[in-house]
Scaffold this motif. Structure first.
Motif, mmCIF file in Angstrom:
data_model
loop_
_atom_site.group_PDB
_atom_site.id
_atom_site.type_symbol
_atom_site.label_atom_id
_atom_site.label_comp_id
_atom_site.label_asym_id
_atom_site.label_seq_id
_atom_site.Cartn_x
_atom_site.Cartn_y
_atom_site.Cartn_z
ATOM 1 N N UNK A 3 0.843 -1.186 0.000
ATOM 2 C CA UNK A 3 0.000 0.000 0.000
ATOM 3 C C UNK A 3 0.884 1.243 0.000
ATOM 4 N N UNK A 4 0.385 2.364 -0.563
ATOM 5 C CA UNK A 4 1.189 3.600 -0.588
ATOM 6 C C UNK A 4 1.631 4.057 0.802
ATOM 7 N N UNK A 5 0.876 3.694 1.822
ATOM 8 C CA UNK A 5 1.219 4.121 3.183
ATOM 9 C C UNK A 5 2.299 3.254 3.824
ATOM 10 N N UNK A 6 2.662 2.123 3.199
ATOM 11 C CA UNK A 6 3.701 1.254 3.762
ATOM 12 C C UNK A 6 5.075 1.895 3.555
ATOM 13 N N UNK A 7 5.856 2.082 4.620
ATOM 14 C CA UNK A 7 7.181 2.688 4.447
ATOM 15 C C UNK A 7 8.192 1.786 3.752
ATOM 16 N N UNK A 8 7.947 0.494 3.720
ATOM 17 C CA UNK A 8 8.868 -0.456 3.088
ATOM 18 C C UNK A 8 8.111 -1.743 2.795
ATOM 19 N N UNK A 9 8.734 -2.613 1.995
ATOM 20 C CA UNK A 9 8.112 -3.909 1.729
ATOM 21 C C UNK A 9 8.133 -4.797 2.968
#
Length: 208
Positions: free
Chosen positions: A87-93
């Protein structure tokens, strides 16, 4: 070939895994995607991540896996790692893998120590999946999402990493032959992307 990991005392296994995952992956662990896409799934792949949870049990390291429910639109009924699309809000995988794992099986992100990532794998459904390897110390309580998860279970890591258990199978889709990895275990059939990612993990840890 027996990994040094399984000859180490329990207290040293996490550090060994973390160090092994910081090394560049060997060529044999890259580009294992079969290149096949289901009709209508062509185009740029969607970023996604899964957690490869290594559970430190007294009997040895275990891998936590899920059985997907039969009504899902993608990979219905298959055995998989917890995870999903970024998701765009995830800072990283890695954050994607932890968030999705908590949503799917209720394992809190705070209980997982991320050890490293494996080479990406592209699925037939059009996802570019980054496997994130995490260390999990019991005890913990799971709360599987009944919509997505039919079952949660553990398999010994040494069984899954043994090349003798990593098999090549195939299926015919019309006139197209699709080859894939499979790791049968007891009455479970681990295959496709999940089995391929376990092969990637095995080859990465062995440094082939």
């Amino acid at each position: 070939m027996t990994l040094p990991l399984f000859r180490l005392p329990a207290a040293a296994r996490r550090d060994w895994l973390r160090e092994a995952l910081t090394r560049p992956p060997p060529a044999s662990a890259k580009n294992l995607s079969d290149g096949f896409r289901l009709p209508g799934r062509q185009g740029e792949p969607t970023p996604a991540a899964v957690l490869v949870p290594l559970v430190d049990r007294p009997a040895g390291l275990q891998v936590l896996l899920t059985q997907r429910t039969a009504h899902l639109s993608d990979h219905a009924g298959q055995i998989s790692f917890p995870g999903g699309r970024a998701e765009p809000s995830d800072p990283s995988l890695a954050a994607t893998a932890l968030r999705e794992t908590e949503e799917e099986v209720g394992l809190p992100a705070a209980t997982v120590s991320v050890l490293g990532c494996l080479p990406d794998y592209e699925t037939v459904t059009g996802f570019r999946v980054t496997p994130v390897v995490g260390w999990v110390d019991p005890p913990f309580t799971l709360r599987p999402d009944p919509f997505e998860v039919a079952d949660v279970f553990e398999v010994p890591l040494d069984f899954l990493l043994d090349p003798a258990h990593q098999q090549r199978h195939f299926r015919m889709l019309g006139e197209t032959r699709r080859d894939y990895w499979a790791i049968p275990w007891k009455d479970r059939y681990i295959w496709g992307a999940t089995a391929a990612m376990l092969v990637i993990l095995a080859r990465t840890l062995r440094g082939e």
